[in-house]
Scaffold this active site. Structure first.
Site, PDB file in Angstrom:
ATOM      1  N   GLY A  16       0.984  -1.379   0.130  1.00  0.00           N
ATOM      2  CA  GLY A  16       0.076  -0.082   0.022  1.00  0.00           C
ATOM      3  C   GLY A  16       0.770   1.289  -0.083  1.00  0.00           C
ATOM      4  N   GLY A  18      -0.286   4.490   0.484  1.00  0.00           N
ATOM      5  CA  GLY A  18      -0.772   5.928   1.027  1.00  0.00           C
ATOM      6  C   GLY A  18       0.071   6.428   1.764  1.00  0.00           C
ATOM      7  N   PHE A  19      -0.368   7.124   2.816  1.00  0.00           N
ATOM      8  CA  PHE A  19       0.262   7.705   3.805  1.00  0.00           C
ATOM      9  C   PHE A  19       1.121   6.775   4.821  1.00  0.00           C
ATOM     10  CE2 PHE A  19      -3.034  11.251   3.883  1.00  0.00           C
ATOM     11  CZ  PHE A  19      -2.105  12.358   3.377  1.00  0.00           C
ATOM     12  N   VAL A  86      -2.439  -6.899  -4.146  1.00  0.00           N
ATOM     13  CA  VAL A  86      -2.280  -8.175  -3.305  1.00  0.00           C
ATOM     14  C   VAL A  86      -3.557  -8.739  -3.065  1.00  0.00           C
ATOM     15  CG1 VAL A  86      -1.576  -8.484  -0.905  1.00  0.00           C
ATOM     16  CG2 VAL A  86      -0.307  -6.952  -1.949  1.00  0.00           C
ATOM     17  N   GLU A 177     -17.428  18.554   4.774  1.00  0.00           N
ATOM     18  CA  GLU A 177     -16.588  19.337   3.739  1.00  0.00           C
ATOM     19  C   GLU A 177     -17.197  18.962   2.421  1.00  0.00           C
ATOM     20  OE1 GLU A 177     -12.933  17.645   4.280  1.00  0.00           O
ATOM     21  OE2 GLU A 177     -13.043  15.892   3.003  1.00  0.00           O
ATOM     22  N   ASP A 307      -4.947   2.938   8.394  1.00  0.00           N
ATOM     23  CA  ASP A 307      -6.378   2.418   8.569  1.00  0.00           C
ATOM     24  C   ASP A 307      -6.643   1.113   8.524  1.00  0.00           C
ATOM     25  OD1 ASP A 307      -6.696   5.156   8.126  1.00  0.00           O
ATOM     26  OD2 ASP A 307      -7.593   5.047   6.242  1.00  0.00           O
ATOM     27  N   ALA A 323      -4.857  10.526   8.864  1.00  0.00           N
ATOM     28  CA  ALA A 323      -3.474  10.513   8.248  1.00  0.00           C
ATOM     29  C   ALA A 323      -2.470  10.512   9.386  1.00  0.00           C
ATOM     30  CB  ALA A 323      -3.386  11.936   7.393  1.00  0.00           C
ATOM     31  N   GLN A 324      -2.877  11.251  10.525  1.00  0.00           N
ATOM     32  CA  GLN A 324      -1.763  11.176  11.511  1.00  0.00           C
ATOM     33  C   GLN A 324      -1.226   9.826  12.124  1.00  0.00           C
ATOM     34  OE1 GLN A 324       0.645  13.177  12.828  1.00  0.00           O
ATOM     35  NE2 GLN A 324       0.185  14.512  11.175  1.00  0.00           N
TER      36      GLN A 324
END
Lengths: 455, 455
Positions: A16, A18-19, A86, A177, A307, A323-324
Site C-alpha cells: 500500500g 498511501g500515507f 495484493v 466538507e 487504516d 492520516a496522522q
C-alpha cells in the site's frame, strides 16, 4: 515467480502506497543495518485522499493530488516499486500473493492497505451511492453530478425527480466538507453555467444519524459547522438515519422520501477487504488486531499500520482512521524493524495527538489543538489550507493546488468541471479463497490491457 | 420536444463545439439583426486537440486543454448550449435530431461536427490501434503505455513480446509530434522510474508509406524532421506501409513483423460519420460538398464548416482538416447568414493561408510562412509554442499549459504520468437508419448515467 533477497539484505515488503505505506518506505530507507524495500501498490500513484472532494467538485485535477509513486520511491536507495494488487499473504511461507500471479517473499512485512467505505448493510447503499475513497470515485461523482445538470437542462421535468438534489450521508468531517463544497459548486458556479435552470431547485441535504455534526469535535465546533452550513443553505438533517436507497430516491428511518440520484456516502470506513482473507484476528470495522509494537500477535515479522491496523488509542478504543496515526504508526513499525535487526527490544507505539480539523467551505473551518485551544472561521480555514498544502507530496503539486485554490477563491471558477467517464470501479471484494490461489502465470498482456486498472 | 424560436429571432443551431463551432457561435453573437444561437455539443467541454499528444504523454492534464463549453458560451448574449449527441438532421422539417430524443428546430444550421480517424480498412487497425482524436483516446493511450512498462517491470519476458515498443502509423504532423514526445517520455522520464528495466529496449517506430515525412512541407523541412527524429533515436521507416495489425504485432507490406501492443494511429482523418447519414453529397474522406458560400447545394440554410466540410482550396483540391480553415470558414458562414438576413448577396469563401508548422520535440520544430519563409530548430519551436498558447481558450488554461511546459522542460518531469482507466470510447458509427429515428422520449436518467458519456 518468488523473489528472494538480493544482496543478502533483509527484505521488507510494504503493501500500500498511501500515507502509511510511503512513510514506512521513507523510514525504512534510513534503517541501519540497511534493508531492501519493495512497495506493492495497485495504482501507479500515491493519492492525497484529503482533497478528493475537491477533485469531485472541479477545484483540482487528478495529477494535482496523485503523485506517481515511482517518482517518490526512486529517491530512496534500496527501495523499489511493483504495481500489483495484493490478494493475500502466505504467512507461513512469508510470501505476499498478488492477483497478477507474482509472489513476493519477505523477511518483514508492513501491511498498509488502507480502508474502504462501510455501508453498514443499509439496503441500496452499496449499489446506488457514490463513495469517495479513490480517484475513480471522485471522477465518477464529478461526471455524474455535471451530467444531472445537463439532463435537467435538456428536460426540466427531471428536476422534480431529484436530478439536482444531492444527499450526503454522514456528518463527519468528510460529509461536512463535501456538503459545503457541493453547495458552493451549485450556487456560485453552475448557476452561471445553466441560466435556464432555476438553481434554487438544486439542493444539498446532509444526513447525520446523531444529533450533531463532527462527532470527534467539541460541541462549540460542532455548532459552528452546523450554523455555517445552514446559513449558507445546506439542508442539514440531524438525528435522521438512512433506511434505504434506490436509483431514484433515499428513504429515511422516519419515512421521509427524498428524490435524488446522487447519494454521496461519507458515513463510515471499513478496513480493506484484504484484512478479511488473512486469517488474522480482527476488530470492529475489520481492522487487524496488533500488539503494542504494531506487529500481529504470534507473527512478529508482520506489522500492520494505518487504516488497516486496529491500534489502540490508549483509552480502550481504537485510533481514528486518518492520516496522522497512519504516518506515526508507519514510522514506528520501521523503527521496530530496525531495533529487531540490531538485537534491541521493540518499543510500544504511543500516538502523539496533533489535533483535529475540518473544513466547512469558503473561509470556514474548525480546528482543535491537543492543548484545548480551538479555532473557527477564517483563521481555522487558513490553518486547514496550510496544513493540507504541507502534506501534499511534491513541490509541483503543492504549487498547482495553491494556484487552483487562489483561482477558485478569487473567480468562483471550478475549472475542472468536465465530464470524463471513468471505468466503473471494481469493488474491492476479495473472496476468502483468494488467500491461497494457485500459482498463476502473469496474465497475458492482451487481456490485461482491457481490464480495469483502477479500484 | 421541438423547440421553436424564442423572442421571434431567427434561430441558428450549431453542431459541434470545436474550433469551427465555437468560432461560429462567437461570430453569430455579433450578427445584426441579432439571431438566437444554440450550440449542440456531445461533451461538456471544448477540446484543444493540438495538445492531445501532450495529454497522452503526461505533460498536461485534462482540464488544461478542455475548457467547459458553457463557460465560453455564457459570454455571448442570445447563445446557449445543450449537451447532446446529434444523430441526424431532418432537412425538410429543419430539425436536428439527437440520440437523447430531443429535436432542435433551426432557421439556419451550421454543421461543425469535425472528423474522426480513418483506418483505410487496414485489417486490425480499427480494433487494435490507439487513435488520438478525443480526450478519452489520449487518456486511454496514456494508461496503456504506462501499464506496459509496469507489466514489463513485473515480468521482463514481456519486453521481447513488444511491451515497450510503440509503432506510430503516419508521418504527418500528428505522427511526427507523437513519435518525438513518446521518445522523450521513454528516454528522459520512464528510464528513471524503471531502473530495473533496460530502457534501450523501449523504442518508438514511426511508419510512413511515402518516402518522406510531413507531406505538406518543403523538402528541407521534411529532411530536418527526419534528421532530428533519427538522431534522437526514433526508428523512422519510410516507404513502408502497414499490412495489418493484431493485438501483439504489426505486419508491414514487405513482410516485416514488429512485436508491439501499441499502435498509435495518426495516419488519416475522415469526416464525422454524421456526414454519412444526411443524404448529402460527399467528397473523398466523407466530407460534405459545399458551395462557395459554404452552404449545401440546394439547402441554402445549411452550412458546413471545419473538418466536416469539403471546402475547396481554390486549386482543385480540398482544404486541409486543421484549425485555420475551420476558424475562417466558421466566421465566413456566420457572415453569410448575416448577409442573408440583411437581404444582401452571400460571398464566396477564400482561405487565407497563415502558414503551417509542426513540432518534432524538445527545441525542434518546422514552420513555413505563406511568404515562403521557413524556420526550423529552436526558433520554429518557440513559434510553435507561442502560437499554440495563443489559441488555447481561457487565461487560466493558458497559464497552466505554459507552467507545465516550463516545468517539463526544466525538470524532464511528466507529472501527469498516472494510470486512470477511462471508459472504452464508443465508436462514432451511426447506422444510416439513424437519420430518421422515431421520436423517442428522453432516456430515463437512471439509464443515462451509466452510459458512456464520452466518445
Amino acid at each position: 515467480m518468488t523473489k528472494r533477497n538480493r544482496n543478502g539484505l533483509p527484505r521488507v515488503v510494504v503493501v500500500g502506497g498511501g500515507f502509511a505505506g510511503l512513510n514506512a518506505v521513507k523510514s525504512l530507507a534510513k534503517v541501519k543495518p540497511p534493508v531492501r524495500v519493495i512497495l506493492l501498490e495497485q495504482h501507479n500513484y500515491h493519492l492525497f485522499q484529503p482533497l478528493l472532494y475537491q477533485l469531485a467538485t472541479g477545484v483540482v485535477q487528478p495529477a494535482d493530488i496523485a503523485h506517481p509513486v515511482r517518482g517518490i520511491v526512486r529517491r530512496y536507495r534500496r527501495a523499489s516499486v511493483r504495481m500489483a494488487t495484493v490478494s493475500g499473504v502466505d504467512l507461513d511461507a512469508r510470501e505476499v500473493l498478488t492477483e497478477e500471479g507474482a509472489r513476493f517473499h519477505y523477511d518483514y512485512l508492513i501491511l498498509a492497505a488502507g480502508a474502504t467505505t462501510a455501508t453498514f448493510g443499509i439496503p441500496g447503499v452499496e449499489e446506488h451511492s457514490f463513495p469517495l475513497k479513490s480517484m475513480p470515485d471522485a471522477l465518477r461523482l464529478r461526471a455524474h453530478l455535471l451530467r444531472q445538470f445537463e439532463l435537467a437542462d435538456n428536460d426540466p421535468a427531471q428536476v422534480d425527480k431529484g436530478a439536482l438534489t444531492v444527499v450526503v450521508g454522514g456528518g463527519g468531517p468528510t460529509g461536512v466538507e463535501m456538503a459545503g463544497a457541493l453547495h458552493e459548486l451549485f450556487k456560485h458556479v453552475l448557476v452561471h453555467d445553466f441560466p435556464d435552470l432555476d438553481i434554487n431547485h438544486a439542493k444539498v441535504v446532509l444526513l447525520e444519524a446523531m444529533d450533531h455534526l463532527l462527532a470527534p469535535f467539541h460541541p462549540s465546533s460542532r455548532q459552528h459547522a452546523l450554523d455555517i452550513l445552514r446559513k449558507r443553505g445546506v439542508e442539514v438533517r440531524l438525528g435522521q438515519a438512512l433506511e434505504r436507497a434506490t436509483a431514484g430516491e433515499v428513504v429515511l428511518k422516519d419515512g421521509t422520501v427524498i428524490p435524488t440520484r446522487t447519494l454521496v456516502w461519507g458515513a463510515g470506513v471499513r478496513a480493506n477487504p484484504l484484512a478479511d482473507v488473512l486469517g488474522l484476528e480482527q476488530t470492529r470495522g475489520g481492522r487487524i488486531v496488533v500488539g503494542e509494537d504494531l506487529s500481529v500477535p504470534g507473527r512478529p515479522e508482520v506489522f500492520v499500520v494505518g487504516d488497516l491496523a486496529g491500534a489502540g488509542d490508549g483509552k480502550g478504543g481504537l485510533l481514528p482512521q486518518v492520516a496522522q496515526p497512519a504516518i506515526q504508526e508507519a514510522r514506528h513499525a520501521a523503527q521496530n524493524i530496525e531495533r529487531t535487526l540490531k538485537g534491541e527490544p521493540r518499543t510500544g507505539f504511543t500516538y502523539k495527538d496533533k489535533g483535529i480539523m475540518a473544513t466547512i467551505g469558503r473561509n470556514a473551518a474548525v480546528t482543535e489543538l491537543p492543548s484545548g485551544a480551538r479555532f473557527k472561521g477564517v483563521l481555522a480555514w487558513y490553518m486547514w489550507l496550510a496544513l493540507h498544502l504541507a502534506y501534499i507530496i511534491g513541490f509541483r503539486s503543492r504549487v498547482a493546488v495553491l494556484v487552483n485554490w487562489i483561482w477558485s477563491y478569487l473567480t468562483y471558477d471550478r475549472h475542472a468541471r468536465i465530464i470524463v467517464a471513468v471505468e466503473q470501479q471494481r469493488r474491492p471484494a476479495l473472496a476468502p479463497s483468494a488467500a491461497k490461489p494457485a500459482v498463476a502465470a502473469p496474465a497475458p498482456a492482451e487481456a490485461a490491457t482491457d481490464r480495469p486498472v483502477v479500484g
